[in-house]
Scaffold this motif. Structure first.
Motif, short mmCIF file in Angstrom:
data_model
loop_
_atom_site.label_atom_id
_atom_site.label_comp_id
_atom_site.label_asym_id
_atom_site.label_seq_id
_atom_site.Cartn_x
_atom_site.Cartn_y
_atom_site.Cartn_z
N TRP A 98 0.83 -1.20 0.00
CA TRP A 98 0.00 0.00 0.00
C TRP A 98 0.87 1.25 0.00
CZ3 TRP A 98 -0.56 3.39 4.38
CH2 TRP A 98 -1.58 4.34 4.25
N ASN A 99 0.50 2.22 -0.85
CA ASN A 99 1.21 3.49 -0.93
C ASN A 99 0.39 4.55 -0.19
OD1 ASN A 99 2.36 5.98 -1.67
ND2 ASN A 99 2.95 5.22 -3.70
N PRO A 100 0.91 5.11 0.91
CA PRO A 100 0.13 6.09 1.68
C PRO A 100 -0.12 7.39 0.93
CG PRO A 100 2.38 6.00 2.49
CD PRO A 100 2.23 4.88 1.50
N ASN A 101 0.74 7.71 -0.05
CA ASN A 101 0.56 8.96 -0.80
C ASN A 101 -0.57 8.88 -1.82
OD1 ASN A 101 2.62 10.15 0.62
ND2 ASN A 101 4.18 9.76 -0.91
N TRP A 144 -2.94 0.25 -3.48
CA TRP A 144 -1.93 -0.80 -3.56
C TRP A 144 -1.23 -0.71 -4.91
CZ3 TRP A 144 -0.73 -4.96 -0.15
CH2 TRP A 144 -1.42 -4.91 1.07
N GLU A 145 0.11 -0.92 -4.88
CA GLU A 145 0.91 -0.83 -6.10
C GLU A 145 1.96 -1.93 -6.11
OE1 GLU A 145 0.92 4.08 -6.41
OE2 GLU A 145 2.70 3.00 -5.69
N ASP A 146 2.35 -2.33 -7.31
CA ASP A 146 3.50 -3.23 -7.48
C ASP A 146 4.67 -2.36 -7.91
OD1 ASP A 146 5.35 -5.15 -8.02
OD2 ASP A 146 3.97 -6.50 -9.03
N SER A 147 5.53 -2.03 -6.96
CA SER A 147 6.60 -1.05 -7.19
C SER A 147 7.54 -1.45 -8.33
CB SER A 147 7.40 -0.83 -5.91
OG SER A 147 6.62 -0.18 -4.94
N PHE A 197 -5.03 -2.88 8.14
CA PHE A 197 -5.57 -3.61 6.99
C PHE A 197 -4.46 -4.06 6.03
CE2 PHE A 197 -5.73 0.79 5.28
CZ PHE A 197 -5.17 0.61 4.02
N VAL A 198 -3.33 -3.34 6.05
CA VAL A 198 -2.19 -3.76 5.23
C VAL A 198 -1.54 -4.99 5.84
CG1 VAL A 198 0.08 -3.09 4.35
CG2 VAL A 198 -1.79 -1.43 4.37
N LEU A 199 -1.36 -4.97 7.15
CA LEU A 199 -0.77 -6.13 7.82
C LEU A 199 -1.64 -7.35 7.64
CD1 LEU A 199 0.30 -4.45 11.21
CD2 LEU A 199 1.55 -4.53 9.05
N GLU A 200 -2.96 -7.18 7.70
CA GLU A 200 -3.89 -8.30 7.56
C GLU A 200 -3.88 -8.87 6.15
OE1 GLU A 200 -7.78 -7.10 8.78
OE2 GLU A 200 -7.10 -6.44 10.76
N ALA A 201 -3.65 -8.02 5.14
CA ALA A 201 -3.74 -8.47 3.75
C ALA A 201 -2.74 -9.58 3.44
CB ALA A 201 -3.51 -7.29 2.80
N ILE A 217 -3.64 -9.63 -9.98
CA ILE A 217 -4.99 -9.86 -9.45
C ILE A 217 -5.02 -9.56 -7.95
CG2 ILE A 217 -6.77 -11.61 -9.03
CD1 ILE A 217 -5.87 -12.96 -11.62
N PHE A 218 -3.93 -9.90 -7.24
CA PHE A 218 -3.83 -9.59 -5.82
C PHE A 218 -3.92 -8.08 -5.60
CE2 PHE A 218 -1.05 -8.22 -2.30
CZ PHE A 218 -1.67 -8.86 -1.23
N VAL A 219 -3.20 -7.30 -6.43
CA VAL A 219 -3.22 -5.85 -6.29
C VAL A 219 -4.62 -5.30 -6.57
CG1 VAL A 219 -2.31 -3.68 -7.25
CG2 VAL A 219 -0.77 -5.61 -6.87
N GLU A 220 -5.25 -5.79 -7.63
CA GLU A 220 -6.61 -5.35 -7.96
C GLU A 220 -7.58 -5.68 -6.82
OE1 GLU A 220 -7.79 -7.04 -11.65
OE2 GLU A 220 -6.20 -6.06 -12.82
N MET A 221 -7.43 -6.86 -6.25
CA MET A 221 -8.32 -7.29 -5.18
C MET A 221 -8.16 -6.40 -3.95
SD MET A 221 -8.51 -11.05 -3.36
CE MET A 221 -6.84 -10.94 -2.73
N GLN A 222 -6.91 -6.05 -3.61
CA GLN A 222 -6.69 -5.21 -2.44
C GLN A 222 -7.24 -3.80 -2.65
OE1 GLN A 222 -5.78 -6.50 0.38
NE2 GLN A 222 -5.53 -8.45 -0.70
N ASN A 223 -7.12 -3.28 -3.86
CA ASN A 223 -7.67 -1.95 -4.13
C ASN A 223 -9.19 -1.97 -4.15
OD1 ASN A 223 -5.40 -0.19 -4.35
ND2 ASN A 223 -4.86 -1.16 -6.28
#
Length: 536
Positions: free
Chosen positions: A260-263, A267-270, A473-477, A526-532
């Protein structure tokens, strides 16, 4: 007439006794409230003896195999139970299970735990090793979710929700942490080297590069030898904040996986961001110029703590203690001066370094519990929320045997020998409400100062715009069982590709292209899409 006088005298004496007792209780309450004023609403948990508090102890002392002669001034486990029952009016059922996981393989440990739960030798509340064990017990259908029981607790609103949700999986709370620790990551820098070279503390990536180059080539320790470098790393360890400065952040564990990007609040794949290319070029340039050196964990040759590197990025406390290590390793250079940087501005100017609460060793509730509802309610409302009950269950001490000072250090009004006579079932180590530090653990002056400085740094991090808290929620993901293996695989993939880039065996462009292909095979997109989707 005499009888009336006698009765009146007795009545006066009783009133005086009641008045003295009330004043004493008010004084004790005021003393507690001065330390923890937000606990004024703790509700009493006086229970009927028909109610049960059942737990399985991890303490060696509670084990029947522990053959130690009890001296006249030592308390036994039966004394501990009797006191708890008399003071709090609850029926205590305890089971002993001292099976030290550190002495066996994990496979042996988990098999033993499953077997003991099924046989009933583990029942009620029990502290397990880690999240992996917790998930295994869920799959084996041996433990209970705690959501419904939490709703019945009177004092649960006093407990931080992040702590309550630490072991929440798909909305179900399966455990409560027995240990916790705030993890603050910052960059440390040799302030004495900056002063020797007349350089200001860097605030940007450009200034950092210039300072690190000077640290490498301008003899910052003034010993006349070419034996220093700017900064060091081991894979991603030691350079996590550099990625953050380019807005291609690693996750809170220092892994190059989607996070997760706080800015941007998404969620992003860096590894797939264009900024990653620039970041890798910068790190590769630093390595080629010998400004950045890689150390081996096998040899424990960490340049900063040995006194040969000018900067590193790590958890607070660990490298405050490096000051002592540096002086011991290089005494001729004098006592080092170490400063810290919360973040180096570059692509972004906020939310570069992270801090988070890490939880350990979950406490679970077995399906075999005699009375799961009363067991859980007493644990939350009294063992956690009531200070005296917590001190009794954790140390078997009453209010006259301990004190807490203005720095939140807990001291025992007992000698070390006397303290060793006291026992606990080894169930709850850290309390989410009463988060004091045990002074006896920090008798060494250097370590005590380091502990105090760490808490000062933690407080500064909370107020600094360069730092951000990783939300729960990030830790839980990362706990979702269906993606645990895939995220591990993509973490190993990013390590492999990064190492190839730094070793000049593959170009940055080819490395990023390979990552895109391999990560897609693992459905990381798909993981990134799901989290967003969940987030928004």
């Amino acid at each position: 007439m005499n009888n009336r006088r006698i009765r009146l005298l007795i009545l006066i004496i009783l009133l005086i006794i009641i008045l003295i007792t009330s004043c004493k209780e008010l004084g004790e309450k005021a003393n507690t409230e001065s330390l923890y004023p937000y606990l004024n609403d703790v509700k009493s948990n006086s229970m009927s003896s028909d109610n049960v508090f059942e737990f399985t102890s991890n303490s060696f002392f509670f084990s029947p195999e522990y053959e130690r002669e009890i001296s006249h001034n030592q308390v036994s486990q039966s004394d501990w139970v009797y006191y708890l029952e008399q003071m709090y009016g609850v029926k205590v059922i305890y089971h002993s299970n001292y099976f030290n996981a550190l002495n066996y393989s994990y496979e042996t440990y988990i098999k033993q735990v499953i077997s003991d739960i099924k046989s009933g030798s583990i029942s009620g509340l029990f502290r397990v090793l880690d999240l992996k064990t917790l998930k295994t017990l869920i799959e084996q259908d041996l433990i209970l979710p705690m959501n419904d029981y939490l709703e019945l607790c009177s004092n649960v609103e006093l407990i931080p929700m992040d702590w309550v949700r630490a072991y929440s999986i798909d909305g179900e709370i399966w455990g409560l942490p027995s240990q916790m620790s705030l993890k603050t990551k910052i960059r440390y820098i040799r302030n004495d080297w900056l002063e020797n070279l007349n350089i200001i503390k860097p605030a940007t990536i450009t200034e950092f590069y210039d300072a690190m180059k000077a640290f490498t080539y301008n003899d910052p320790d003034q010993d006349g030898l070419d034996n220093t470098c700017g900064f060091s790393h081991q894979i991603f360890n030691g350079i996590e904040d550099i990625f953050g400065s380019f807005d291609v952040r690693l996750n809170y564990q220092g892994q190059l996986v989607p996070t997760w990007n706080p800015n941007s609040n998404k969620w992003e794949d860096s590894f797939l961001k264009p900024e990653m290319k620039e970041c890798l070029y910068f790190l590769k340039q630093c390595a080629e110029e010998k400004i950045l050196l890689e150390y081996s964990t096998d040899s424990d040759d960490i340049q900063f703590s040995k006194g040969y590197a000018g900067s590193t990025y790590s958890l607070a406390l660990r490298d405050i203690l490096a000051k002592k290590s540096i002086h011991e390793n290089r005494p001729s250079n004098g006592i080092p001066s170490i400063d810290y940087i919360f973040g180096l501005k570059h692509k972004i100017d906020s939310n570069i370094s992270c801090y988070y609460m890490q939880y350990y060793s979950p406490i679970i509730l077995t399906k075999s519990s005699v009375s799961p509802s009363t067991t859980f309610s007493f644990f939350v409302d009294s063992v956690i929320c009531d200070l005296d009950c917590f001190m009794h269950t954790n140390y078997y001490l009453d209010s006259n045997q301990y004190s807490v000072d203005e720095n939140n250090f807990l001291s025992f009004n007992l000698s070390e020998e006397e303290l060793n006579n006291y026992i606990s079932p080894n169930l709850l180590h850290d309390n989410p409400i009463y988060q004091f530090k045990v002074k006896q653990n920090y008798d060494d002056e250097t370590k005590t100062q380091a502990i105090m400085e760490r808490f000062y740094i933690d407080q500064q991090a909370l107020e600094n715009s360069l730092c951000y808290q990783v939300p729960q929620f990030v830790l839980e993901a990362y706990m979702k069982s269906e993606y645990t293996t895939r995220l591990y695989e993509v973490s190993q993939l990013s390590i492999e590709i990064f190492s190839e880039v730094m070793n000049n065996t593959v170009s940055i462009e080819d490395a990023m292209e390979r990552y895109g292909i391999e990560s897609k095979k693992l459905d990381i997109d798909i993981f990134v899409e799901m989290q967003n989707y969940i987030l928004h």
